[in-house]
Scaffold this active site. Structure first.
Site, PDB file in Angstrom:
ATOM      1  N   SER A 120      37.817  40.626  26.833  1.00 18.25           N
ATOM      2  CA  SER A 120      38.834  39.732  26.275  1.00 18.25           C
ATOM      3  C   SER A 120      39.975  39.555  27.275  1.00 18.25           C
ATOM      4  O   SER A 120      39.737  39.147  28.407  1.00 18.25           O
ATOM      5  CB  SER A 120      39.316  40.263  24.917  1.00 18.25           C
ATOM      6  OG  SER A 120      40.018  39.272  24.209  1.00 18.25           O
ATOM      7  N   GLU A 216      32.612  33.713  27.439  1.00 12.65           N
ATOM      8  CA  GLU A 216      32.733  33.801  25.984  1.00 12.65           C
ATOM      9  C   GLU A 216      34.205  33.576  25.643  1.00 12.65           C
ATOM     10  O   GLU A 216      35.053  33.535  26.516  1.00 12.65           O
ATOM     11  CB  GLU A 216      32.233  35.158  25.475  1.00 12.65           C
ATOM     12  CG  GLU A 216      33.008  36.360  25.997  1.00 12.65           C
ATOM     13  CD  GLU A 216      34.163  36.772  25.095  1.00 12.65           C
ATOM     14  OE1 GLU A 216      34.046  36.641  23.863  1.00 12.65           O
ATOM     15  OE2 GLU A 216      35.192  37.213  25.626  1.00 12.65           O
ATOM     16  N   HIS A 281      33.187  38.869  21.770  1.00  7.30           N
ATOM     17  CA  HIS A 281      33.821  39.121  20.472  1.00  7.30           C
ATOM     18  C   HIS A 281      32.792  38.989  19.350  1.00  7.30           C
ATOM     19  O   HIS A 281      32.820  38.029  18.578  1.00  7.30           O
ATOM     20  CB  HIS A 281      34.968  38.135  20.250  1.00  7.30           C
ATOM     21  CG  HIS A 281      36.107  38.284  21.200  1.00  7.30           C
ATOM     22  ND1 HIS A 281      36.081  37.773  22.489  1.00  7.30           N
ATOM     23  CD2 HIS A 281      37.313  38.879  21.055  1.00  7.30           C
ATOM     24  CE1 HIS A 281      37.229  38.046  23.088  1.00  7.30           C
ATOM     25  NE2 HIS A 281      37.994  38.712  22.243  1.00  7.30           N
TER      26      HIS A 281
END
Length: 311
Positions: A120, A216, A281
């Site tokens: 992330s 992502e 995620h």
């Protein structure tokens, strides 16, 4: 023309009893989730230690886990501690870009290689570790992540990568091909919005040429994802990329809408693109090493590493 993405130095695998330093370079960390994650690590016969400021919260900007200086100091101290074998981030959020310039990269380089894990917002550190330290890093679950503490698959894949990396040389997604084919290259990537935001900073590679690019994101509308990809395309950052692996798009628009945009933006690259690869995620997120040579088979949904992620 930018140089090709190069293979990086692999840190050593962990042994039972290895010390895991947990740090919080980004957002604030819920204590109960942290404790649950520490229990998982102890169950693997590892020795987790929590950096001093992990549970801090910035007085004014409550989306940060303490001050920039304290977050940077925790990371640097953990990395430079010879007793620490792996530095594991507690969670993402936002904040790495504020503190990455406060790290003493010469001191961290002198401390030698060790394992670094996160995803992330931690994407900005994956790029910095690649450009400043030349190290393989692991894009994987974090200590206080709900997708880690509540999911056996995510736990077991990270555990195997850390302790028995030869057992996970082939990462199998179960996904399909957005664009079929096989490709070879060196893995890199992370969160799409962070890669776009990193452009122009001194901590990002000049491009993904020769790379197997993993992408992502979470909680983004399709037009924003389109904008991030378009920015990377217009900047020439995707020129010469060998292949693309697409992970999760959790809490984004319905996947059919996101998928159509991905076809539009990535289909013209003329390289294999694998979708729904199961990293990022999502529940059961796979751990993907960055900086290793590998082969992508988009049709089979596999990424086969030339060598184990850790030596």
């Amino acid at each position: 023309m930018t140089e090709e993405v190069r293979e990086l130095v692999r840190p050593a695998r962990l042994a039972p009893g290895a010390r895991v330093a947990v740090v919080a370079p980004s957002g604030p960390v819920p204590e109960e989730r942290l404790q649950a994650g520490l229990d998982v690590l102890r169950g693997w016969d590892l020795d987790p230690v929590v950096a001093p400021h992990v549970l801090d919260r910035h007085r004014e900007f409550t989306y940060l886990a303490g001050t920039d200086a304290d977050r940077a100091a925790d990371l640097q101290a953990a990395w430079c501690d010879p007793a620490v074998d792996v530095v594991l981030c507690a969670r993402g959020g936002y904040g790495v870009q504020r503190m990455v310039g406060l790290l003493d990269w010469d001191a961290m380089r002198a401390a030698g290689p060790k394992v670094f894990v996160g995803f992330s917002d931690i994407t900005a550190l994956h790029e910095a570790f690649a450009t400043r330290l030349g190290l393989v890093t692991l894009h994987g679950p974090m200590a206080a992540g709900i997708d880690f503490i509540k999911n056996t698959q995510a736990q077991e894949h990270l555990k195997a990568t850390l302790l028995a990396p030869e057992t996970v040389r082939t990462i199998t997604s179960g996904g399909t091909a957005l664009v079929p084919g096989r490709a070879r290259g060196v893995t890199l990537g992370g969160c799409l919005s962070l890669l776009a935001a990193d452009l122009g900073t001194p901590y990002v590679r000049p491009g993904a040429r020769g790379g197997l690019l993993c992408l992502e994101d979470v909680g983004e509308e399709t037009y924003r994802l389109d904008r991030y990809l378009t920015q990377l395309l217009c900047a020439g950052w995707l020129d010469g990329v060998s292949g693309v692996l697409l992970g999760s798009w959790q809490d984004c628009d319905p996947y059919e809408k996101v998928r159509a945009m991905l076809v539009d933006r990535l289909g013209g690259l003329g390289v294999p693109v694998a979708e729904e690869f199961g990293f990022g995620h999502c529940a059961g997120a796979l751990t993907v090493p960055f900086g290793v040579s590998a082969e992508l088979d988009a049709g089979a949904g596999t990424l086969t590493l030339d060598r184990p992620a850790l030596r």
